[in-house]
Scaffold this motif. Structure first.
Motif, mmCIF file in Angstrom:
data_model
loop_
_atom_site.group_PDB
_atom_site.id
_atom_site.type_symbol
_atom_site.label_atom_id
_atom_site.label_comp_id
_atom_site.label_asym_id
_atom_site.label_seq_id
_atom_site.Cartn_x
_atom_site.Cartn_y
_atom_site.Cartn_z
ATOM 1 N N GLY A 1 58.968 10.955 -75.196
ATOM 2 C CA GLY A 1 60.320 11.209 -74.696
ATOM 3 C C GLY A 1 61.270 11.607 -75.804
ATOM 4 N N THR A 2 62.456 11.995 -75.398
ATOM 5 C CA THR A 2 63.504 12.373 -76.348
ATOM 6 C C THR A 2 64.707 11.451 -76.167
ATOM 7 N N THR A 3 65.600 11.484 -77.130
ATOM 8 C CA THR A 3 66.846 10.726 -77.019
ATOM 9 C C THR A 3 67.964 11.687 -76.626
ATOM 10 N N PRO A 4 69.067 11.156 -76.074
ATOM 11 C CA PRO A 4 70.211 12.033 -75.797
ATOM 12 C C PRO A 4 70.661 12.756 -77.065
ATOM 13 N N GLU A 5 70.613 12.062 -78.214
ATOM 14 C CA GLU A 5 71.071 12.669 -79.481
ATOM 15 C C GLU A 5 70.164 13.832 -79.891
ATOM 16 N N GLN A 6 68.863 13.643 -79.754
ATOM 17 C CA GLN A 6 67.941 14.718 -80.167
ATOM 18 C C GLN A 6 68.081 15.940 -79.249
ATOM 19 N N LEU A 7 68.190 15.679 -77.948
ATOM 20 C CA LEU A 7 68.357 16.789 -76.996
ATOM 21 C C LEU A 7 69.651 17.537 -77.305
ATOM 22 N N GLU A 8 70.700 16.771 -77.589
ATOM 23 C CA GLU A 8 71.994 17.394 -77.879
ATOM 24 C C GLU A 8 71.924 18.197 -79.182
ATOM 25 N N MET A 9 71.221 17.664 -80.166
ATOM 26 C CA MET A 9 71.068 18.380 -81.448
ATOM 27 C C MET A 9 70.381 19.733 -81.203
ATOM 28 N N HIS B 1 69.041 12.714 -64.740
ATOM 29 C CA HIS B 1 70.430 12.260 -64.874
ATOM 30 C C HIS B 1 70.953 12.600 -66.273
ATOM 31 N N ALA B 2 70.554 11.819 -67.285
ATOM 32 C CA ALA B 2 71.064 12.063 -68.647
ATOM 33 C C ALA B 2 70.673 13.462 -69.124
ATOM 34 N N GLY B 3 69.432 13.857 -68.897
ATOM 35 C CA GLY B 3 68.945 15.153 -69.383
ATOM 36 C C GLY B 3 69.750 16.302 -68.793
ATOM 37 N N ALA B 4 69.879 16.319 -67.469
ATOM 38 C CA ALA B 4 70.596 17.422 -66.809
ATOM 39 C C ALA B 4 72.067 17.421 -67.212
ATOM 40 N N ILE C 1 73.437 16.421 -70.015
ATOM 41 C CA ILE C 1 73.610 16.951 -71.376
ATOM 42 C C ILE C 1 73.432 18.474 -71.375
ATOM 43 N N LEU C 2 72.416 18.959 -70.679
ATOM 44 C CA LEU C 2 72.211 20.411 -70.586
ATOM 45 C C LEU C 2 73.460 21.095 -70.026
ATOM 46 N N GLU C 3 73.987 20.526 -68.953
ATOM 47 C CA GLU C 3 75.121 21.159 -68.269
ATOM 48 C C GLU C 3 76.372 21.185 -69.155
ATOM 49 N N ARG C 4 76.489 20.172 -70.031
ATOM 50 C CA ARG C 4 77.603 20.153 -70.969
ATOM 51 C C ARG C 4 77.580 21.395 -71.868
ATOM 52 N N TYR C 5 76.389 21.941 -72.071
ATOM 53 C CA TYR C 5 76.242 23.146 -72.898
ATOM 54 C C TYR C 5 76.050 24.399 -72.031
ATOM 55 N N GLN C 6 76.452 24.300 -70.769
ATOM 56 C CA GLN C 6 76.274 25.420 -69.810
ATOM 57 C C GLN C 6 74.811 25.856 -69.749
ATOM 58 N N ALA C 7 73.908 24.924 -70.005
ATOM 59 C CA ALA C 7 72.473 25.239 -69.970
ATOM 60 C C ALA C 7 71.840 24.598 -68.736
ATOM 61 N N ARG C 8 70.696 25.148 -68.331
ATOM 62 C CA ARG C 8 69.932 24.569 -67.228
ATOM 63 C C ARG C 8 68.484 24.423 -67.681
ATOM 64 N N GLY C 9 67.770 23.461 -67.088
ATOM 65 C CA GLY C 9 66.406 23.184 -67.524
ATOM 66 C C GLY C 9 65.373 23.451 -66.441
ATOM 67 N N SER C 10 64.099 23.326 -66.831
ATOM 68 C CA SER C 10 62.973 23.475 -65.899
ATOM 69 C C SER C 10 62.265 22.120 -65.821
ATOM 70 N N PHE C 11 62.036 21.648 -64.594
ATOM 71 C CA PHE C 11 61.507 20.302 -64.370
ATOM 72 C C PHE C 11 60.208 20.403 -63.567
ATOM 73 N N VAL D 1 64.640 10.954 -71.133
ATOM 74 C CA VAL D 1 65.779 11.164 -72.032
ATOM 75 C C VAL D 1 66.545 9.849 -72.077
ATOM 76 N N ARG D 2 66.272 9.048 -73.080
ATOM 77 C CA ARG D 2 66.988 7.771 -73.179
ATOM 78 C C ARG D 2 66.992 7.274 -74.617
ATOM 79 N N SER D 3 67.844 6.294 -74.867
ATOM 80 C CA SER D 3 68.082 5.926 -76.273
ATOM 81 C C SER D 3 66.857 5.315 -76.941
ATOM 82 N N GLU D 4 66.000 4.661 -76.183
ATOM 83 C CA GLU D 4 64.766 4.155 -76.795
ATOM 84 C C GLU D 4 63.571 4.690 -76.018
ATOM 85 N N PRO D 5 63.228 5.947 -76.226
ATOM 86 C CA PRO D 5 62.161 6.552 -75.415
ATOM 87 C C PRO D 5 60.786 6.098 -75.879
ATOM 88 N N GLY D 6 59.794 6.311 -75.036
ATOM 89 C CA GLY D 6 58.407 6.101 -75.435
ATOM 90 C C GLY D 6 57.967 7.253 -76.337
#
Ligand SMILES: [Zn+2]
Length: 244
Positions: free
Chosen positions: A212-220, A43-46, A48-58, A204-209
């Motif tokens: 994991g990553t945060t939305p901010e780090q992925l976006e950066m 959800h959040a990960g995809a 954010i990727l799509e906002r940058y016209q990017a796609r990921g591998s899961f 991908v969440r604000s307090e990951p284990g």
């Protein structure tokens, strides 16, 4: 201390049975991947990727579908189908998150088969593979190569000049461990030398284990990659790009 046998075995796995491709396109590629596939990555990960016209591998473990892992909700079949419909890549982990370096090949083949049967039942592609824990040895490297288009490991860093499709190295994108300088330097090196950098993370969440990553780090990372001369491609599309 690592035994001599283990050292020799690791050396053999790293250096033998490679399927090397040249990275000579004068343009670098950055890929983003997610293992185990918590719902937040879909959800959040995809998103954010799509906002940058990017796609990921899961990379999916069928056993985790509709389940939880370390207190987190995992993906559903519908999540996976939506990822595919939106242009992302779905690939295999092992069905039960089995460590490929610790099990006999017969058990490993059974587990792979079970995962691929799950994918086929739900009409999901399953050409790529990521080793759980990044763990592999020479027999599992050879066996995975016979079954999958490519095998992704962990290990960190980027690829310059060439990449081994049987052991594609990936760099952790972990909120607690991966600092912004590392992300920037790796992307710059990849852009300057026409290499291939593959990030991997989990939730991908604000307090990951710790994995994991945060939305901010992925976006950066996406911002830096977008501003560089690199393409952002799924792992499978990156292979097609380098082989074209
Ligand atoms: Zn995993």
């Amino acid at each position: 201390m690592m035994t001599l046998y283990k050292k020799a075995s690791r050396f053999a796995a790293r250096h033998l049975a490679g399927r090397w491709i040249d990275l000579r396109k004068q343009q670098g590629v950055v890929s983003f991947s997610f293992d185990d596939v918590p719902a937040s990555a879909c959800h959040a990960g995809a998103e954010i990727l799509e906002r940058y016209q990017a796609r990921g591998s899961f990379y999916v473990c069928g056993k985790l579908t509709d389940g939880t892992e370390q207190g987190q909700t995992c993906h559903s079949v519908k999540d996976l189908q939506k990822l595919v419909a939106d242009g992302h890549e779905i690939g295999c982990h092992t069905y039960s998150h089995m460590n490929c370096a610790n099990h006999p090949l017969s058990a490993l083949r059974q587990d792979w088969q079970r995962n691929q049967a799950f994918f086929e039942e739900h009409h999901l592609p399953n050409r790529g593979f990521a080793y759980p824990f990044g763990a592999y040895d020479l027999p599992s490297k050879i066996a995975a190569s016979e079954r999958f288009l490519y095998n992704r490991i962990t290990g960190g860093g980027t690829h310059i000049g060439k990449a081994d499709l049987s052991a594609l190295r990936a760099q952790a994108l972990y909120a607690d461990k991966t600092d912004a300088d590392t992300v920037l330097q790796l992307i710059q090196q990849t852009a300057n030398e026409g290499g291939w950098l593959i990030f991997y993370s989990h939730e991908v969440r604000s307090e990951p284990g710790p994995w994991g990553t945060t939305p901010e780090q992925l976006e950066m990372a996406l911002q830096i990659a977008t501003q560089s001369s690199c393409r952002i491609l799924t792992v499978e599309k990156a292979i097609a790009f380098f082989q074209s």
